[in-house]
Design a protein around this motif. Sequence first.
Motif, PDB file in Angstrom:
ATOM      1  N   GLY A  36      -6.574  35.654  54.076  1.00  0.00           N
ATOM      2  CA  GLY A  36      -6.727  37.096  54.189  1.00  0.00           C
ATOM      3  C   GLY A  36      -7.791  37.428  55.205  1.00  0.00           C
ATOM      4  N   PRO A  37      -8.550  38.507  55.000  1.00  0.00           N
ATOM      5  CA  PRO A  37      -9.565  38.883  55.984  1.00  0.00           C
ATOM      6  C   PRO A  37     -10.646  37.815  56.096  1.00  0.00           C
ATOM      7  CG  PRO A  37      -9.152  40.660  54.420  1.00  0.00           C
ATOM      8  CD  PRO A  37      -8.475  39.450  53.889  1.00  0.00           C
ATOM      9  N   THR A  38     -11.245  37.717  57.264  1.00  0.00           N
ATOM     10  CA  THR A  38     -12.370  36.807  57.449  1.00  0.00           C
ATOM     11  C   THR A  38     -13.600  37.394  56.777  1.00  0.00           C
ATOM     12  OG1 THR A  38     -13.060  37.871  59.494  1.00  0.00           O
ATOM     13  CG2 THR A  38     -11.422  36.100  59.671  1.00  0.00           C
ATOM     14  N   LEU A 141      -0.080  38.798  63.591  1.00  0.00           N
ATOM     15  CA  LEU A 141      -0.349  40.194  63.231  1.00  0.00           C
ATOM     16  C   LEU A 141       0.611  40.688  62.162  1.00  0.00           C
ATOM     17  CD1 LEU A 141      -1.124  41.640  66.784  1.00  0.00           C
ATOM     18  CD2 LEU A 141      -2.743  41.013  64.970  1.00  0.00           C
ATOM     19  N   ARG A 142       1.868  40.260  62.228  1.00  0.00           N
ATOM     20  CA  ARG A 142       2.811  40.626  61.161  1.00  0.00           C
ATOM     21  C   ARG A 142       2.347  40.068  59.820  1.00  0.00           C
ATOM     22  NH1 ARG A 142       8.887  38.395  61.402  1.00  0.00           N
ATOM     23  NH2 ARG A 142       7.697  36.433  61.376  1.00  0.00           N
ATOM     24  N   ALA A 143       1.883  38.818  59.831  1.00  0.00           N
ATOM     25  CA  ALA A 143       1.412  38.212  58.588  1.00  0.00           C
ATOM     26  C   ALA A 143       0.179  38.932  58.047  1.00  0.00           C
ATOM     27  CB  ALA A 143       1.102  36.732  58.821  1.00  0.00           C
ATOM     28  N   ARG A 144      -0.742  39.336  58.930  1.00  0.00           N
ATOM     29  CA  ARG A 144      -1.933  40.076  58.492  1.00  0.00           C
ATOM     30  C   ARG A 144      -1.546  41.405  57.872  1.00  0.00           C
ATOM     31  NH1 ARG A 144      -7.245  41.135  61.353  1.00  0.00           N
ATOM     32  NH2 ARG A 144      -7.542  41.808  59.211  1.00  0.00           N
ATOM     33  N   GLY A 150       0.024  43.418  50.479  1.00  0.00           N
ATOM     34  CA  GLY A 150       0.299  42.721  49.223  1.00  0.00           C
ATOM     35  C   GLY A 150       1.464  41.768  49.245  1.00  0.00           C
ATOM     36  N   ASP A 151       1.988  41.446  50.423  1.00  0.00           N
ATOM     37  CA  ASP A 151       3.134  40.546  50.538  1.00  0.00           C
ATOM     38  C   ASP A 151       2.632  39.164  50.937  1.00  0.00           C
ATOM     39  OD1 ASP A 151       5.441  39.182  51.035  1.00  0.00           O
ATOM     40  OD2 ASP A 151       6.303  40.643  52.404  1.00  0.00           O
ATOM     41  N   SER A 152       2.923  38.140  50.104  1.00  0.00           N
ATOM     42  CA  SER A 152       2.409  36.796  50.356  1.00  0.00           C
ATOM     43  C   SER A 152       3.189  36.056  51.430  1.00  0.00           C
ATOM     44  CB  SER A 152       2.438  35.966  49.067  1.00  0.00           C
ATOM     45  OG  SER A 152       3.767  35.838  48.597  1.00  0.00           O
ATOM     46  N   THR A 174       6.158  30.605  56.907  1.00  0.00           N
ATOM     47  CA  THR A 174       7.223  31.110  57.770  1.00  0.00           C
ATOM     48  C   THR A 174       6.820  32.374  58.509  1.00  0.00           C
ATOM     49  OG1 THR A 174       8.819  30.174  56.213  1.00  0.00           O
ATOM     50  CG2 THR A 174       9.667  31.719  57.847  1.00  0.00           C
ATOM     51  N   ASP A 175       6.245  33.333  57.798  1.00  0.00           N
ATOM     52  CA  ASP A 175       5.901  34.615  58.421  1.00  0.00           C
ATOM     53  C   ASP A 175       4.820  34.464  59.481  1.00  0.00           C
ATOM     54  OD1 ASP A 175       7.726  35.927  56.897  1.00  0.00           O
ATOM     55  OD2 ASP A 175       6.307  36.558  55.360  1.00  0.00           O
ATOM     56  N   ARG A 176       3.968  33.460  59.328  1.00  0.00           N
ATOM     57  CA  ARG A 176       2.884  33.250  60.288  1.00  0.00           C
ATOM     58  C   ARG A 176       3.272  32.278  61.390  1.00  0.00           C
ATOM     59  NH1 ARG A 176      -2.253  31.547  56.905  1.00  0.00           N
ATOM     60  NH2 ARG A 176      -3.185  31.620  58.967  1.00  0.00           N
ATOM     61  N   ALA A 177       4.474  31.663  61.255  1.00  0.00           N
ATOM     62  CA  ALA A 177       4.927  30.658  62.230  1.00  0.00           C
ATOM     63  C   ALA A 177       3.891  29.552  62.375  1.00  0.00           C
ATOM     64  CB  ALA A 177       5.242  31.298  63.577  1.00  0.00           C
ATOM     65  N   VAL A 178       3.384  29.091  61.228  1.00  0.00           N
ATOM     66  CA  VAL A 178       2.339  28.070  61.202  1.00  0.00           C
ATOM     67  C   VAL A 178       2.755  26.949  60.258  1.00  0.00           C
ATOM     68  CG1 VAL A 178       0.002  27.612  60.331  1.00  0.00           C
ATOM     69  CG2 VAL A 178       0.405  29.560  61.815  1.00  0.00           C
TER      70      VAL A 178
END
Length: 220
Positions: A36-38, A141-144, A150-152, A174-178
């Motif tokens: 989540g946030p730093t 940015l989409r993942a953030r 509230g979406d994991s 998947t959403d973070r492409a990581v």
Amino acid sequence: MNDRTNQAYAALSDLRALLADMADTTHPIHRPTGWGPTLEQVADAGRLHAAERHDALVQLARGLKPLGASPAPGDLTVMQTRRDIDTDIADLEEAVRERVAPQMRPAATTNRRIGRIISLLPKIGAVDDLMTHVLAEACRLRARARWALGDSGEVRKLTARCPHCGAKSLRELTDRAVVTCSNIACRCMDPTCGCHDATAARHHQWHASQWHTITEGISA
């Protein structure tokens, strides 16, 4: 469009829709743990809250009170995330224009900047390093935005072994492409990598678009 261009298009389109959902910050949000946030972003949100509380107390001390019921407090994480995304999209659009459309003037709003980047994706796709950067930023940015709302997101277990620790502990976000190794003891050979920072608790990770080059020769 090739696969990476399609992925970038989908991520940017999703991000634009998520930003619309972030306009209302008054709904309570239960966020998943894990990322989540730093610490800096949390601190910024705390300072914003303290400043707003100070202003409210000053107004009350002057005898100025709001008429009727007070509005519901806004979600500071959503507001901070939205500001960060606005800044990062402006930087991304500028980088894209400099590389493939230097004659274009900057767009005026975040939504228009996203639309500008989408319209330039065919040109971006012809510049490999720029395409890699745009895809990584769009997915990040989409993942953030999803996390702030509230979406994991989807996590997929991979069958390959980690090239650093040898454990079957790889997960694709998947959403973070990581792709990341979930083994907390895993360390790579680069001492500057975040996986060596005990205070950050950050696992080693790779961008999913480059994962196929890393897994060559690694047995499942």
